[in-house]
Design a protein around this motif. Structure first.
Motif, short mmCIF file in Angstrom:
data_model
loop_
_atom_site.label_atom_id
_atom_site.label_comp_id
_atom_site.label_asym_id
_atom_site.label_seq_id
_atom_site.Cartn_x
_atom_site.Cartn_y
_atom_site.Cartn_z
N TYR A 50 10.43 -2.84 -6.69
CA TYR A 50 9.20 -2.41 -6.44
C TYR A 50 8.28 -3.02 -7.76
N HIS A 51 8.73 -2.65 -9.07
CA HIS A 51 7.82 -2.73 -10.16
C HIS A 51 7.59 -4.27 -10.28
N PRO A 52 8.84 -5.27 -10.52
CA PRO A 52 8.40 -6.41 -10.85
C PRO A 52 7.66 -7.46 -10.13
N HIS A 53 7.43 -6.99 -8.86
CA HIS A 53 6.61 -7.74 -7.99
C HIS A 53 5.23 -7.09 -7.41
N LYS A 54 5.14 -5.71 -7.83
CA LYS A 54 3.97 -5.17 -7.43
C LYS A 54 2.57 -5.90 -7.80
N GLU A 55 2.30 -6.25 -8.77
CA GLU A 55 0.95 -6.88 -9.19
C GLU A 55 0.90 -8.20 -8.33
N GLU A 56 1.80 -8.95 -8.32
CA GLU A 56 1.85 -10.25 -7.41
C GLU A 56 1.55 -10.03 -5.95
N MET A 57 2.06 -8.88 -5.56
CA MET A 57 1.64 -8.77 -4.10
C MET A 57 0.32 -8.05 -3.89
N ILE A 58 -0.31 -7.35 -4.88
CA ILE A 58 -1.36 -6.69 -4.60
C ILE A 58 -2.49 -7.78 -4.72
N LYS A 59 -2.29 -9.01 -5.26
CA LYS A 59 -3.16 -9.98 -5.44
C LYS A 59 -3.49 -10.81 -4.13
N ILE A 60 -2.12 -10.78 -3.53
CA ILE A 60 -1.82 -11.57 -2.23
C ILE A 60 -2.51 -10.85 -1.07
N LYS B 183 -5.06 -8.17 0.28
CA LYS B 183 -6.15 -7.55 0.14
C LYS B 183 -6.53 -6.30 1.25
N GLY B 184 -5.75 -6.32 2.19
CA GLY B 184 -6.11 -5.20 3.36
C GLY B 184 -6.09 -3.93 2.74
N LYS B 185 -6.77 -3.00 3.41
CA LYS B 185 -6.95 -1.49 3.18
C LYS B 185 -5.61 -0.81 3.46
N ARG B 186 -4.92 -1.25 4.59
CA ARG B 186 -3.49 -0.67 4.70
C ARG B 186 -2.65 -0.83 3.67
N PHE B 187 -2.58 -2.19 3.22
CA PHE B 187 -1.43 -2.54 2.30
C PHE B 187 -1.99 -1.71 0.82
N GLN B 188 -3.26 -1.52 0.55
CA GLN B 188 -3.58 -0.89 -0.47
C GLN B 188 -3.13 0.63 -0.46
N GLN B 189 -3.16 1.15 0.71
CA GLN B 189 -2.66 2.60 1.03
C GLN B 189 -1.36 2.64 0.81
N ALA B 190 -0.38 1.60 0.95
CA ALA B 190 0.79 1.60 1.00
C ALA B 190 1.07 1.76 -0.80
N VAL B 191 0.31 0.73 -1.51
CA VAL B 191 0.72 0.94 -3.01
C VAL B 191 0.14 2.21 -3.43
N ASP B 192 -0.79 2.80 -2.94
CA ASP B 192 -1.47 4.14 -3.47
C ASP B 192 -0.21 5.29 -3.31
N ALA B 193 0.38 5.46 -2.10
CA ALA B 193 1.29 6.10 -1.80
C ALA B 193 2.58 5.90 -2.59
N VAL B 194 3.16 4.73 -2.92
CA VAL B 194 4.31 4.49 -3.80
C VAL B 194 3.77 5.11 -5.21
N GLU B 195 2.48 4.88 -5.66
CA GLU B 195 2.12 5.29 -6.94
C GLU B 195 2.04 6.80 -7.18
N ASP B 196 1.66 7.43 -5.86
CA ASP B 196 1.56 8.94 -5.83
C ASP B 196 3.03 9.48 -6.11
N PHE B 197 3.93 8.95 -5.36
CA PHE B 197 5.16 9.28 -5.46
C PHE B 197 6.21 9.24 -6.84
N LEU B 198 5.42 8.00 -7.54
CA LEU B 198 6.02 7.89 -8.99
C LEU B 198 5.45 9.07 -9.93
#
Length: 474
Positions: A48-58, A60-75
């Motif tokens: 997850y960590h090495p690729h996170k920023e790259e995939m966030i740039k690619i 932009k959808g709301k559901r993808f951002q929700q995925a990232v938020d959920a991962v960060e909440d877990f961390l």
């Protein structure tokens, strides 16, 4: 490159009846949110960590951002536990009433041997907690859960089991466990699709995107061109499509169109052979569905009704709700197709039940839309701000995306069809008739139906259902 979405993965044992694919190094996974399940190849797992920023740039959808938020909440929750590489979760109580603890979750980093050296000798596959939406792309954040079969088998089997209620209806979201990281492993069956209207177009587009082999037909052949460019094949007649395909879906406007498609010249019935599957997705009355089921079955065909709840936008997004009834084996064969076009599906038992349920749902929706239009126009007639009415409504118990979108479109004078007014009026009419057959009163639906009939008389048939508003201002 393999299309993946950000996910969390916890490894543990799959149900015994789900066999591991032969010759593949993979793990069994569960996707959080959609509760889909699948076998994931080892090489598809990425940190997850090495690729996170790259995939966030690619993405932009709301559901993808929700995925990232959920991962960060877990961390963040993990950090609150002292920064340890583990999270404890409670399992089922033992026979003495004591709660047991599952073993640690381990984040797979770039150089983690657990990520690079997974083999078929590892404990049988895993469960992935899905955090992303369908159609997003990006790497998997892996979490190895070194749990025992006893602690992990219970939740997986519950998720996979088709839940049967008192109504004998069932609901599944991943009948054959084919959803993989926002993609679908498509069935190897040849798919046909008849009818490329507002709903059908979105459905076919999503079937193609997820890798299904699709042959299309439409009465106006020009509508097929776009899908041919996307990889679909063209059928010259409904009969030809059915004869070429293993499973043929149809989605047309009303009972007459559905009957004509099956019984008319060069129709579906002429292409039906023993074993061919026909899936009727049109919203029609139970009597029409029963008739079509009988004629298809008389030729040795297998029949399923599967009307869908949603709109053009929802269809395009692949987030329809599928209501199915009829041949259960056809329902299971359609699993990857239903996953491609919808967010969930329900199996409701014998033929006719899905039609009944769909008409009830649309009766409620149509009546509600008419009531909202009535409220907006009454606010205007009494000197109240329609915008303020909407603001208040959106803060109350009736707040919903449906209400917000429809009201905003009304206030903007935008009646571009997302669900045709003429079709919701047809559904109200059929629901009222169904009520008459059951000797059940439907006075609210009858009143709403009259308002829609007035809107049709004002040439609003081909506008969105929200154009019922115009019946109150003319």
């Amino acid at each position: 490159m393999q299309r993946l979405s950000i996910n969390q993965m916890a490894m543990f044992f799959p149900p015994k009846d789900l066999k591991k694919p032969r010759g593949k190094k993979c793990h069994f996974v569960k996707f959080f949110g959609t509760e889909d399940h699948a076998w994931i190849k080892v090489e598809q797992l990425k940190p997850y960590h090495p690729h996170k920023e790259e995939m966030i740039k690619i993405n932009k959808g709301k559901r993808f951002q929700q995925a990232v938020d959920a991962v960060e909440d877990f961390l963040k929750k993990k950090e609150k536990q002292g920064g340890k590489e583990q999270v404890s979760s409670e399992g089922k109580g033992d026979s003495k009433g004591k709660k047991t603890q599952t073993k640690p979750l381990k984040i797979l980093e770039e150089d983690d041997e657990d990520l690079s050296d997974l083999t078929d000798s590892d404990p049988e596959p895993s469960s992935v907690e899905r955090l992303g939406g369908l159609g997003t792309t990006g790497p998997v954040s892996g979490f190895k859960w070194e749990s025992s079969p006893a602690s992990s088998m219970e939740p997986i089997s519950k998720r996979l089991k088709i839940v049967e209620e008192d109504t004998r209806s069932t609901s599944i979201q991943a009948a054959d466990s084919t959803a993989i990281n926002g993609s679908i492993t498509p069935t190897d069956k040849r798919i046909g699709f008849l009818g490329l209207g507002l709903m059908g177009s979105g459905i076919v587009s999503n079937l193609l995107k997820m890798g299904h082999v699709v042959t299309v037909w439409n009465r106006t052949v020009e509508k097929c061109d776009l899908f041919i460019q996307e990889g679909a094949r063209l059928g010259r007649t409904p009969a030809e499509v059915v004869s070429m395909c293993d499973i043929t879906f149809s989605c047309v406007s009303d009972p007459k169109a559905a009957r004509d498609l099956v019984l008319g010249p060069s129709g579906v019935l002429q292409g039906i052979r023993p074993g061919k599957c026909y899936v009727e997705m049109s919203t029609v009355d139970p009597e029409t569905i029963t008739e079509l089921s009988q004629v298809i079955s008389s030729r040795g065909g297998r029949f399923l009704e599967a009307p869908v709840a949603g709109s053009q936008q929802v269809s395009n997004e692949g987030m329809l709700v599928i209501l199915a009834a009829g041949d259960r084996t056809v329902y299971e064969d359609c699993s990857s197709c239903f996953q491609a076009m919808g967010k969930t599906s329900f199996f409701l038992g014998e033929v006719g039940n899905a039609a009944r349920m769909m008409l009830i749902l649309n009766m409620v929706q149509g009546s509600f839309m008419a009531t909202i239009a009535e409220g907006l126009t009454l606010a205007q007639a009494t000197g109240q701000s329609q915008h303020t009415f909407l603001d208040i409504l959106s803060q109350g118990q009736m707040a919903s995306t449906f209400v917000d979108q429809k009201c905003q479109n009304i206030l903007q004078g935008n009646f571009k069809p997302d669900y045709y007014l003429k079709h919701i009026q047809k559904d109200l009419r059929l629901a009222i008739s169904m009520g008459d057959t059951a000797n059940h009163p439907t006075p609210m639906a009858a009143a709403a139906n009259e308002v829609y009939k007035r809107a049709k008389a004002l040439d609003q048939s081909d506008n969105d259902m929200s154009a019922v508003y115009r019946a109150y201002i003319h």
